[in-house]
Design a protein around this motif. Structure first.
Motif, PDB file in Angstrom:
ATOM      1  N   ASP A 175       3.033   5.440  -7.796  1.00  0.00           N
ATOM      2  CA  ASP A 175       2.174   5.356  -8.978  1.00  0.00           C
ATOM      3  C   ASP A 175       2.136   6.652  -9.772  1.00  0.00           C
ATOM      4  O   ASP A 175       2.203   6.643 -11.009  1.00  0.00           O
ATOM      5  N   ALA A 176       2.003   7.786  -9.085  1.00  0.00           N
ATOM      6  CA  ALA A 176       1.901   9.072  -9.789  1.00  0.00           C
ATOM      7  C   ALA A 176       3.179   9.367 -10.562  1.00  0.00           C
ATOM      8  O   ALA A 176       3.131   9.823 -11.720  1.00  0.00           O
ATOM      9  N   GLU A 177       4.331   9.090  -9.958  1.00  0.00           N
ATOM     10  CA  GLU A 177       5.600   9.343 -10.635  1.00  0.00           C
ATOM     11  C   GLU A 177       5.767   8.433 -11.846  1.00  0.00           C
ATOM     12  O   GLU A 177       6.224   8.876 -12.906  1.00  0.00           O
ATOM     13  N   VAL A 178       5.402   7.173 -11.697  1.00  0.00           N
ATOM     14  CA  VAL A 178       5.539   6.228 -12.805  1.00  0.00           C
ATOM     15  C   VAL A 178       4.594   6.608 -13.947  1.00  0.00           C
ATOM     16  O   VAL A 178       4.977   6.570 -15.123  1.00  0.00           O
ATOM     17  N   ALA A 179       3.370   6.997 -13.621  1.00  0.00           N
ATOM     18  CA  ALA A 179       2.414   7.386 -14.661  1.00  0.00           C
ATOM     19  C   ALA A 179       2.904   8.610 -15.421  1.00  0.00           C
ATOM     20  O   ALA A 179       2.786   8.681 -16.658  1.00  0.00           O
ATOM     21  N   PRO A 210      -0.929  -3.841 -11.960  1.00  0.00           N
ATOM     22  CA  PRO A 210      -0.442  -2.532 -11.504  1.00  0.00           C
ATOM     23  C   PRO A 210       0.847  -2.610 -10.697  1.00  0.00           C
ATOM     24  O   PRO A 210       1.684  -1.715 -10.762  1.00  0.00           O
ATOM     25  N   SER A 211       1.040  -3.695  -9.939  1.00  0.00           N
ATOM     26  CA  SER A 211       2.274  -3.822  -9.168  1.00  0.00           C
ATOM     27  C   SER A 211       3.479  -4.023 -10.081  1.00  0.00           C
ATOM     28  O   SER A 211       4.586  -3.581  -9.768  1.00  0.00           O
ATOM     29  N   VAL A 212       3.285  -4.693 -11.228  1.00  0.00           N
ATOM     30  CA  VAL A 212       4.373  -4.843 -12.194  1.00  0.00           C
ATOM     31  C   VAL A 212       4.758  -3.485 -12.762  1.00  0.00           C
ATOM     32  O   VAL A 212       5.935  -3.115 -12.832  1.00  0.00           O
ATOM     33  N   ILE A 213       3.747  -2.731 -13.187  1.00  0.00           N
ATOM     34  CA  ILE A 213       4.008  -1.408 -13.761  1.00  0.00           C
ATOM     35  C   ILE A 213       4.662  -0.504 -12.726  1.00  0.00           C
ATOM     36  O   ILE A 213       5.553   0.296 -13.049  1.00  0.00           O
ATOM     37  N   ARG A 214       4.242  -0.638 -11.469  1.00  0.00           N
ATOM     38  CA  ARG A 214       4.800   0.209 -10.407  1.00  0.00           C
ATOM     39  C   ARG A 214       6.292  -0.058 -10.223  1.00  0.00           C
ATOM     40  O   ARG A 214       7.101   0.873 -10.212  1.00  0.00           O
ATOM     41  N   LEU A 215       6.658  -1.329 -10.074  1.00  0.00           N
ATOM     42  CA  LEU A 215       8.054  -1.648  -9.805  1.00  0.00           C
ATOM     43  C   LEU A 215       8.936  -1.426 -11.030  1.00  0.00           C
ATOM     44  O   LEU A 215       9.945  -0.717 -10.958  1.00  0.00           O
ATOM     45  N   VAL A 238      11.833   1.469 -11.641  1.00  0.00           N
ATOM     46  CA  VAL A 238      13.216   1.118 -11.965  1.00  0.00           C
ATOM     47  C   VAL A 238      13.661   1.823 -13.247  1.00  0.00           C
ATOM     48  O   VAL A 238      14.769   2.373 -13.331  1.00  0.00           O
ATOM     49  N   LEU A 239      12.798   1.826 -14.255  1.00  0.00           N
ATOM     50  CA  LEU A 239      13.133   2.474 -15.525  1.00  0.00           C
ATOM     51  C   LEU A 239      13.261   3.992 -15.362  1.00  0.00           C
ATOM     52  O   LEU A 239      14.154   4.611 -15.949  1.00  0.00           O
ATOM     53  N   ALA A 240      12.380   4.586 -14.581  1.00  0.00           N
ATOM     54  CA  ALA A 240      12.458   6.030 -14.357  1.00  0.00           C
ATOM     55  C   ALA A 240      13.756   6.391 -13.643  1.00  0.00           C
ATOM     56  O   ALA A 240      14.398   7.409 -13.958  1.00  0.00           O
ATOM     57  N   GLU A 241      14.154   5.560 -12.690  1.00  0.00           N
ATOM     58  CA  GLU A 241      15.404   5.804 -11.970  1.00  0.00           C
ATOM     59  C   GLU A 241      16.597   5.701 -12.914  1.00  0.00           C
ATOM     60  O   GLU A 241      17.500   6.547 -12.894  1.00  0.00           O
ATOM     61  N   GLN A 242      16.616   4.670 -13.762  1.00  0.00           N
ATOM     62  CA  GLN A 242      17.722   4.503 -14.699  1.00  0.00           C
ATOM     63  C   GLN A 242      17.757   5.635 -15.724  1.00  0.00           C
ATOM     64  O   GLN A 242      18.833   6.117 -16.104  1.00  0.00           O
ATOM     65  N   HIS A 243      16.588   6.065 -16.166  1.00  0.00           N
ATOM     66  CA  HIS A 243      16.507   7.171 -17.127  1.00  0.00           C
ATOM     67  C   HIS A 243      17.133   8.434 -16.540  1.00  0.00           C
ATOM     68  O   HIS A 243      17.897   9.140 -17.226  1.00  0.00           O
ATOM     69  N   ASP A 244      16.833   8.725 -15.287  1.00  0.00           N
ATOM     70  CA  ASP A 244      17.404   9.923 -14.651  1.00  0.00           C
ATOM     71  C   ASP A 244      18.918   9.815 -14.526  1.00  0.00           C
ATOM     72  O   ASP A 244      19.638  10.810 -14.694  1.00  0.00           O
ATOM     73  N   VAL A 296       0.830  -1.200   0.000  1.00  0.00           N
ATOM     74  CA  VAL A 296       0.000   0.000   0.000  1.00  0.00           C
ATOM     75  C   VAL A 296       0.866   1.252   0.000  1.00  0.00           C
ATOM     76  O   VAL A 296       0.611   2.214  -0.732  1.00  0.00           O
ATOM     77  N   MET A 297       1.926   1.259   0.821  1.00  0.00           N
ATOM     78  CA  MET A 297       2.806   2.416   0.871  1.00  0.00           C
ATOM     79  C   MET A 297       3.570   2.598  -0.436  1.00  0.00           C
ATOM     80  O   MET A 297       3.860   3.720  -0.845  1.00  0.00           O
ATOM     81  N   ALA A 298       3.916   1.491  -1.088  1.00  0.00           N
ATOM     82  CA  ALA A 298       4.643   1.585  -2.356  1.00  0.00           C
ATOM     83  C   ALA A 298       3.803   2.213  -3.456  1.00  0.00           C
ATOM     84  O   ALA A 298       4.345   2.667  -4.463  1.00  0.00           O
ATOM     85  N   LYS A 299       2.482   2.266  -3.258  1.00  0.00           N
ATOM     86  CA  LYS A 299       1.621   2.881  -4.265  1.00  0.00           C
ATOM     87  C   LYS A 299       1.868   4.382  -4.407  1.00  0.00           C
ATOM     88  O   LYS A 299       1.379   5.007  -5.345  1.00  0.00           O
TER      89      LYS A 299
END
Length: 411
Positions: free
Chosen positions: A144-148, A359-364, A368-374, A138-141
């Motif tokens: 979601d906003a950042e990933v979206a 949704p949990s797959v997309i979240r994780l 990870v992809l957003a972090e690597q992109h940065d 629940v906390m990891a959700k």
């Protein structure tokens, strides 16, 4: 009337004298309850236990509420009112018992690959009562906003000459059983020389319809100027590339092709065959690439005819890179961003094993992809901007001479 409240300074001196080991936690609790009591008194129009003509409401005891913070788990007494309700929104979030800092820490642990069960031990080490794996999810959700935002961001108004496409198989629990889903990822080199992760999506099957929808989404967000696409030889994928990105070249992924070759060779001979095939990609010019391909086919014809036939049939696909500037060859083959990215995704997703839902797959994976992109944006350039500019000008000149649309701008 007798004042039953203790002076804060006297209370602090008493706590120091008794040497309470939970002093910080007790100080936070008392400070928060004092502020909540003052706010409740203001809503009632008079202090607690005091008669006043200005009183508009009355206190009605307390309700217990656990508050997880960096000092540990604190049991707070939230004032209740006889009429209406009181809730300290400045301290507690509705339906949430942890402060935002703790939520950020737990979400970061989830992103770093710490399993939800292991987070419970980490929380206890911080002095809290513990946390269940469902609470961690629940906390990891909060991610979601950042990933979206990352997945739907408009792409930069620059060409993306080189594009890598690949899919990974992940396991998700759906309808009471474990099913396979496919996560598709697009990585590119921008005209400025930086590596970028353009998109990620999840599909039930890796087919032509899924790849076509994915590529059309990238084009709608601003993908343009694709000169070369590197991928495996999946028929649905190659058909989608021809349909959505007309005019660009297609290069069969060297890593995938090598796997296909080695599975037809005895284990003892695999190092020899792999070294021999790699020499095709190490030549200094396009002419030498084609000549070396012919020599390798002749050398393997007697011992491994199946491999020789594969090389002959796939020759145009595995040597499409020879149409590029030679200064880009080494970067494309020696530092393939897609394969390294896939290994990082696998390292994080293997900790989870089976995801509870899509949704949990997309979240994780999205996080990870957003972090690597940065990280790629602040790292040194993958290719020099000058060499990419020369390739752009060369394609423009070729287009003017032939009357065709330059390949770099065709998509």
């Amino acid at each position: 009337m007798v004042d039953t409240r203790m002076d804060p300074l006297s209370w602090l001196r008493k706590q120091l004298e008794t040497a309470d080991v939970d002093l910080l936690r007790e100080m936070v609790r008392t400070f928060a309850e004092t502020l909540m009591s003052a706010e409740a008194d203001a809503m009632c129009g008079a202090p607690y236990g005091e008669r006043s003509e200005d009183r508009v409401n009355q206190r009605n005891g307390y309700r217990e509420r656990d508050f997880d913070c960096r000092a540990g788990t604190i049991e707070l007494r939230v004032p209740k009112l006889r009429r209406g309700s009181y809730y300290p929104e400045w301290l507690l979030e509705n339906r949430r018992r942890a402060e935002r800092a703790l939520t950020t820490v737990i979400a970061e642990c989830y992103l770093r690959g710490v399993s939800t069960r292991r987070v419970d031990g980490l929380v206890k080490a911080l002095g809290m009562e513990g946390i269940s794996k469902s609470q961690v999810s629940v906390m990891a959700k909060s991610l979601d906003a950042e990933v979206a935002a990352f997945r739907s961001r408009p792409l930069a108004e620059v060409p993306y000459p080189y594009l890598w496409l690949d899919a990974l198989c992940l396991r998700v629990r759906e309808e009471g059983r474990v099913q396979k889903v496919w996560g598709v990822v697009a990585t590119a080199v921008s005209g400025e020389g930086h590596r970028e992760i353009l998109g990620f999506d999840l599909f039930t099957a890796e087919d032509g319809a899924a790849w076509t929808a994915f590529l059309r989404g990238l084009v709608a967000r601003g993908l343009s100027g694709v000169r070369l696409v590197v991928s495996d030889d999946h028929r649905g994928l190659t058909a989608a590339i021809d349909a959505v990105l007309p005019g660009c070249s297609w290069q069969r992924c060297r890593t995938h092709f090598m796997r296909n070759v080695l599975c037809r060779v005895p284990r003892a001979a695999q190092p020899f065959v792999a070294t021999l095939v790699r020499t095709i990609f190490a030549q200094p010019s396009a002419e030498e690439v084609q000549a070396q391909l012919a020599r390798v086919i002749d050398q393997l014809e007697s011992r491994f005819p199946d491999v020789a036939r594969m090389l002959e049939e796939a020759g145009p696909d595995i040597t499409a890179f020879s149409t590029l500037p030679t200064e880009h060859w080494r970067q494309i083959w020696s530092n393939n961003p897609q394969e390294r990215l896939n290994r990082e995704i696998r390292r994080r997703s293997d900790v989870v094993g089976i995801f509870p839902d899509r949704p949990s797959v997309i979240r994780l994976v999205g996080a990870v992809l957003a972090e690597q992109h940065d990280e790629w944006q602040v790292a040194r350039r993958y290719m020099s901007a000058e060499s990419l500019s020369r390739a752009l000008r060369a394609d423009d000149a070729a287009g003017e001479l032939t009357g065709e649309v330059p390949m770099l701008l065709a998509s």
